[in-house]
Write an enzyme that holds these catalytic residues in place. Structure first.
Site, mmCIF file in Angstrom:
data_model
loop_
_atom_site.group_PDB
_atom_site.id
_atom_site.type_symbol
_atom_site.label_atom_id
_atom_site.label_comp_id
_atom_site.label_asym_id
_atom_site.label_seq_id
_atom_site.Cartn_x
_atom_site.Cartn_y
_atom_site.Cartn_z
ATOM 1 N N GLU A 126 29.701 44.334 82.776
ATOM 2 C CA GLU A 126 30.827 44.763 81.944
ATOM 3 C C GLU A 126 32.153 44.454 82.624
ATOM 4 O O GLU A 126 33.134 44.100 81.969
ATOM 5 C CB GLU A 126 30.729 46.261 81.640
ATOM 6 C CG GLU A 126 29.518 46.657 80.816
ATOM 7 C CD GLU A 126 29.542 46.057 79.426
ATOM 8 O OE1 GLU A 126 29.234 44.847 79.314
ATOM 9 O OE2 GLU A 126 29.851 46.762 78.465
ATOM 10 N N THR B 109 37.516 42.360 73.926
ATOM 11 C CA THR B 109 37.619 43.701 74.520
ATOM 12 C C THR B 109 38.865 43.805 75.389
ATOM 13 O O THR B 109 39.576 44.811 75.350
ATOM 14 C CB THR B 109 36.349 44.020 75.344
ATOM 15 O OG1 THR B 109 35.240 44.011 74.446
ATOM 16 C CG2 THR B 109 36.431 45.387 75.992
HETATM 17 N N1 HSE Z 1 34.709 51.836 75.886
HETATM 18 C C1 HSE Z 1 34.934 50.430 75.775
HETATM 19 C C2 HSE Z 1 36.233 50.194 75.047
HETATM 20 C C3 HSE Z 1 33.791 49.815 75.027
HETATM 21 O O1 HSE Z 1 36.483 50.886 74.068
HETATM 22 O O2 HSE Z 1 37.019 49.327 75.473
HETATM 23 C C4 HSE Z 1 33.988 48.343 74.799
HETATM 24 O O3 HSE Z 1 32.972 47.610 75.296
#
Ligand code: HSE
Length: 312
Positions: A134, A187
């Site tokens: 991640e 993201t």
């Molecule tokens: N919690 C993360 C976000 C999840 O909202 O950016 C995205 O992968």
């Protein structure tokens, strides 16, 4: 169950909905489908090789630039192993969709490596390794997608330092409709629109809702779950990146959803519902919104996956 040979293993890990409205970076749950499948074979090379990626053209086969390579390398480093591995990735979760695409790959990969190498790492360790994927994908090592993809059900990241992940209860009749408008929201960009500081007033609303949602899940109290599916931190800023968000949310609520918000960092939108019938009604209503706007989409109705990543 385990039909893999001595040197090969295949693991499926599910897509996930992170944040669940109020729980930015701490709450998530696993879907029954879609998901990613990772096959790992031992080799004599002493290196990790990504030999095949099916279902996504944009991903790198360079293991230092692919979440799977990074997550598995983290596991190997901690194990002190130089075992060579050949990895095949089958993407069922589209990258950039907001339902934990990178997390599903990382989760499947570390679970596969753990079993194949008989490494004996705990789920918490595996979450930690997958979080490195991640970090590569989004710049932040969040666990709210990888934890439910590995452990199944709903999970709460109670703390990042030290890492503390809690598996929550899932009421039996909880279903989810997810719509994925076919637009790309990265993201990193979606995190970029967030503010570093939030007001005390909003913090009070947000942590009240996180507590309410967790209580609702354990008490099987669907009305409490519904009241708690409110996000005053991320959704107001991020929803601007998703065309038609307000109309979709309204359509889902009119169709009977308990609550509706952005799935992870978007662009997917999820609606939690009591019963499959209402989830299907929601899916139809939100599909009509994107049909009218003219944006192609994919829609799913799913129960909550209780198993998480599994050897197939
Ligand atoms: N919690 C993360 C976000 C999840 O909202 O950016 C995205 O992968």
């Amino acid at each position: 169950m385990m039909n893999y040979k001595e040197h090969t293993i295949k693991v499926f890990a599910p897509a996930t909905v992170a944040n669940v409205a109020c729980g930015f970076d701490v709450l998530g749950f696993a879907l029954q489908a879609p998901g990613d499948t990772i096959t790992i074979t031992k080799t004599d090379t002493q290196v990790i090789e990504i030999i095949d990626i099916i279902g996504a053209n944009s991903l790198s086969k360079n293991p230092t630039n692919n979440v799977v390579g990074v997550a598995v390398q983290t596991l190997l480093n901690e194990l002190g192993s130089k075992q060579g591995l050949a990895i095949r990735i089958e993407k069922g979760v589209k990258p950039g969709s907001g339902v934990g695409s990178s997390a599903a790959s990382s989760a499947a990969a570390v679970v596969a490596a753990n079993v194949l190498l008989d490494a004996g790492f705990s789920n918490l360790d595996l979450v930690r390794f997958a979080m490195e994927g991640e970090r590569l994908a989004s710049g932040t090592a969040h666990a709210d997608n990888v934890a439910p993809s590995i452990m199944g059900g709903f999970t709460l990241v109670r703390s990042y330092n030290p890492l503390d992940v809690i598996r929550l209860n899932t009421p039996n009749d909880l279903f989810c409709a997810v719509i994925h408008p076919q637009i790309e929201v990265k993201t990193a960009d979606s995190r970029g629109v967030l503010q570093e500081h939030i007001s005390l007033k909003n913090a009070v609303i947000q942590w009240g809702n996180v507590g309410g949602l967790v209580a609702g899940l354990f008490m099987n109290d669907y009305a409490l779950i519904g009241r708690s599916l409110q996000d005053v931190v991320a959704e107001p800023l991020r929803s601007k990146l998703i065309p038609g968000f307000d109309v979709v949310k309204n359509a889902a609520m009119v169709a009977g959803a308990l609550g509706c918000s952005i799935s992870g960092s978007g662009p997917s939108i999820f609606a939690l519902c009591k019963g499959k019938e209402i989830a299907e009604k929601c899916a139809k209503a939100i599909s009509e919104v994107y049909e009218n706007i003219g944006i192609p989409f994919k829609v799913y109705v799913s129960g909550i996956n209780q198993e998480g990543a599994k050897v197939i």
